[in-house]
Design a protein around this motif. Structure first.
Motif, PDB file in Angstrom:
ATOM      1  N   UNK A  21       0.860  -1.193   0.000  1.00 50.23           N
ATOM      2  CA  UNK A  21       0.000   0.000   0.000  1.00 50.23           C
ATOM      3  C   UNK A  21       0.889   1.233   0.000  1.00 50.23           C
ATOM      4  N   UNK A  22       0.722   2.103  -1.008  1.00 46.35           N
ATOM      5  CA  UNK A  22       1.598   3.279  -1.116  1.00 46.35           C
ATOM      6  C   UNK A  22       1.046   4.500  -0.387  1.00 46.35           C
ATOM      7  N   UNK A  23      -0.090   5.045  -0.860  1.00 43.29           N
ATOM      8  CA  UNK A  23      -0.604   6.230  -0.160  1.00 43.29           C
ATOM      9  C   UNK A  23      -1.846   5.932   0.660  1.00 43.29           C
ATOM     10  N   UNK A  24      -2.661   5.030   0.256  1.00 40.26           N
ATOM     11  CA  UNK A  24      -3.882   4.778   1.014  1.00 40.26           C
ATOM     12  C   UNK A  24      -4.945   5.798   0.673  1.00 40.26           C
ATOM     13  N   UNK A  25      -5.244   5.912  -0.624  1.00 41.19           N
ATOM     14  CA  UNK A  25      -6.217   6.886  -1.117  1.00 41.19           C
ATOM     15  C   UNK A  25      -7.616   6.584  -0.586  1.00 41.19           C
ATOM     16  N   UNK A  26      -7.982   5.289  -0.523  1.00 46.97           N
ATOM     17  CA  UNK A  26      -9.338   4.925  -0.083  1.00 46.97           C
ATOM     18  C   UNK A  26      -9.617   5.387   1.355  1.00 46.97           C
ATOM     19  N   UNK A  27      -8.742   5.075   2.336  1.00 49.70           N
ATOM     20  CA  UNK A  27      -9.039   5.569   3.683  1.00 49.70           C
ATOM     21  C   UNK A  27      -9.045   7.093   3.771  1.00 49.70           C
ATOM     22  N   UNK A  28      -8.170   7.759   3.034  1.00 48.37           N
ATOM     23  CA  UNK A  28      -8.146   9.226   3.052  1.00 48.37           C
ATOM     24  C   UNK A  28      -9.474   9.773   2.534  1.00 48.37           C
ATOM     25  N   UNK A  29      -9.968   9.189   1.432  1.00 49.25           N
ATOM     26  CA  UNK A  29     -11.239   9.641   0.854  1.00 49.25           C
ATOM     27  C   UNK A  29     -12.409   9.284   1.764  1.00 49.25           C
ATOM     28  N   UNK A  30     -12.340   8.118   2.390  1.00 48.71           N
ATOM     29  CA  UNK A  30     -13.412   7.695   3.300  1.00 48.71           C
ATOM     30  C   UNK A  30     -13.505   8.656   4.482  1.00 48.71           C
ATOM     31  N   UNK A  31     -12.356   8.994   5.073  1.00 50.39           N
ATOM     32  CA  UNK A  31     -12.346   9.923   6.214  1.00 50.39           C
ATOM     33  C   UNK A  31     -12.846  11.300   5.786  1.00 50.39           C
ATOM     34  N   UNK A  32     -12.450  11.730   4.596  1.00 51.52           N
ATOM     35  CA  UNK A  32     -12.890  13.039   4.101  1.00 51.52           C
ATOM     36  C   UNK A  32     -14.410  13.086   3.964  1.00 51.52           C
ATOM     37  N   UNK A  33     -15.011  11.938   3.684  1.00 57.94           N
ATOM     38  CA  UNK A  33     -16.462  11.867   3.507  1.00 57.94           C
ATOM     39  C   UNK A  33     -17.196  11.437   4.773  1.00 57.94           C
ATOM     40  N   UNK A  34     -16.468  11.375   5.893  1.00 57.04           N
ATOM     41  CA  UNK A  34     -17.111  11.140   7.174  1.00 57.04           C
ATOM     42  C   UNK A  34     -17.380   9.694   7.527  1.00 57.04           C
ATOM     43  N   UNK A  35     -16.678   8.751   6.878  1.00 62.28           N
ATOM     44  CA  UNK A  35     -16.823   7.344   7.256  1.00 62.28           C
ATOM     45  C   UNK A  35     -15.719   6.987   8.246  1.00 62.28           C
ATOM     46  N   UNK A  51     -11.934  15.303  10.533  1.00 60.95           N
ATOM     47  CA  UNK A  51     -11.046  16.385  10.956  1.00 60.95           C
ATOM     48  C   UNK A  51      -9.628  16.153  10.418  1.00 60.95           C
ATOM     49  N   UNK A  52      -9.132  14.931  10.550  1.00 58.69           N
ATOM     50  CA  UNK A  52      -7.785  14.602  10.064  1.00 58.69           C
ATOM     51  C   UNK A  52      -7.691  14.793   8.549  1.00 58.69           C
ATOM     52  N   UNK A  53      -8.716  14.341   7.847  1.00 58.35           N
ATOM     53  CA  UNK A  53      -8.708  14.465   6.385  1.00 58.35           C
ATOM     54  C   UNK A  53      -8.681  15.936   5.972  1.00 58.35           C
ATOM     55  N   UNK A  54      -9.442  16.757   6.671  1.00 52.58           N
ATOM     56  CA  UNK A  54      -9.449  18.188   6.345  1.00 52.58           C
ATOM     57  C   UNK A  54      -8.081  18.811   6.596  1.00 52.58           C
ATOM     58  N   UNK A  55      -7.434  18.379   7.688  1.00 51.54           N
ATOM     59  CA  UNK A  55      -6.121  18.928   8.029  1.00 51.54           C
ATOM     60  C   UNK A  55      -5.014  18.410   7.126  1.00 51.54           C
ATOM     61  N   UNK A  56      -5.079  17.103   6.821  1.00 51.61           N
ATOM     62  CA  UNK A  56      -3.950  16.458   6.154  1.00 51.61           C
ATOM     63  C   UNK A  56      -4.115  16.206   4.664  1.00 51.61           C
ATOM     64  N   UNK A  57      -5.353  15.976   4.201  1.00 51.25           N
ATOM     65  CA  UNK A  57      -5.519  15.488   2.827  1.00 51.25           C
ATOM     66  C   UNK A  57      -6.281  16.419   1.901  1.00 51.25           C
ATOM     67  N   UNK A  58      -6.599  17.629   2.368  1.00 49.70           N
ATOM     68  CA  UNK A  58      -7.251  18.572   1.459  1.00 49.70           C
ATOM     69  C   UNK A  58      -6.201  18.997   0.429  1.00 49.70           C
ATOM     70  N   UNK A  59      -6.662  19.474  -0.727  1.00 55.26           N
ATOM     71  CA  UNK A  59      -5.706  19.936  -1.748  1.00 55.26           C
ATOM     72  C   UNK A  59      -4.816  21.031  -1.180  1.00 55.26           C
ATOM     73  N   UNK A  60      -5.415  21.891  -0.347  1.00 53.23           N
ATOM     74  CA  UNK A  60      -4.636  22.980   0.243  1.00 53.23           C
ATOM     75  C   UNK A  60      -3.522  22.417   1.130  1.00 53.23           C
TER      76      UNK A  60
END
Length: 168
Positions: free
Chosen positions: A77-91, A143-152
């Motif tokens: 597993x390199x970046x883990x896009x699925x968990x990042x996207x899941x957290x961003x969407x509140x799962x 919260x983590x996704x907003x802090x860590x994985x937003x485009x900004x």
């Protein structure tokens, strides 16, 4: 895939949860058979291969997303896009500690030992029977996704990295 399905089968006896498997692969026929044998085929949907936007829409409707990745000789597993996207969407996310998943999920989700079906199942049961814990994890992950994985956030990190390289 099979690991998540078996963990769900063990957890499913204690609630009325349903499972959706997004994506396709060589295990699908065996997984369909496993669901039949376990008596949960009416609670498991195979969405198959779907476009990225549709996969994201589906993830957005889920309470819990399982990412039980296994490292193989050829794949990690390199970046883990699925968990990042899941957290961003509140799962809430339950993932294995494979590859980069540990850094992506950190303490905003639940990590289990790679390949540990019993732990995966126990954590799933815990979340499905503890609404307060589920709500808390969904909030922490978001919260983590907003802090860590937003485009900004990603562009800020890249910017800082380039600045450090330029200064050295």
């Amino acid at each position: 895939g099979m690991l998540a399905l078996r963990a769900f089968a063990a957890a499913a006896t204690q609630n009325d949860a349903v499972m959706e498997i997004v994506g396709t692969g060589s295990e699908e026929q065996a997984m369909r058979k496993e669901a039949r044998v376990a008596g949960i085929e009416d609670r498991v949907t195979f969405a198959g291969a779907v476009p990225q936007a549709e996969a994201l829409r589906r993830i957005g409707t889920m309470d819990v997303v399982l990412v039980p990745s296994l490292t193989t000789r050829r794949w990690k597993e390199q970046f883990g896009r699925v968990p990042a996207q899941a957290m961003a969407r509140g799962a809430a996310v339950i993932a294995s500690d494979s590859g980069s998943l540990r850094e992506v999920v950190d303490d905003a989700g639940i990590l289990v030992r790679e390949g540990d079906q019993d732990a995966l199942s126990a954590e799933l049961i815990h979340l499905l029977t503890d609404p307060a814990r589920l709500a808390e994890l969904r909030m922490e992950g978001h919260h983590r996704a907003e802090q860590r994985f937003s485009w900004e956030a990603i562009s800020d990190e890249m910017d800082a990295m380039y600045r450090r390289l330029a200064e050295s």
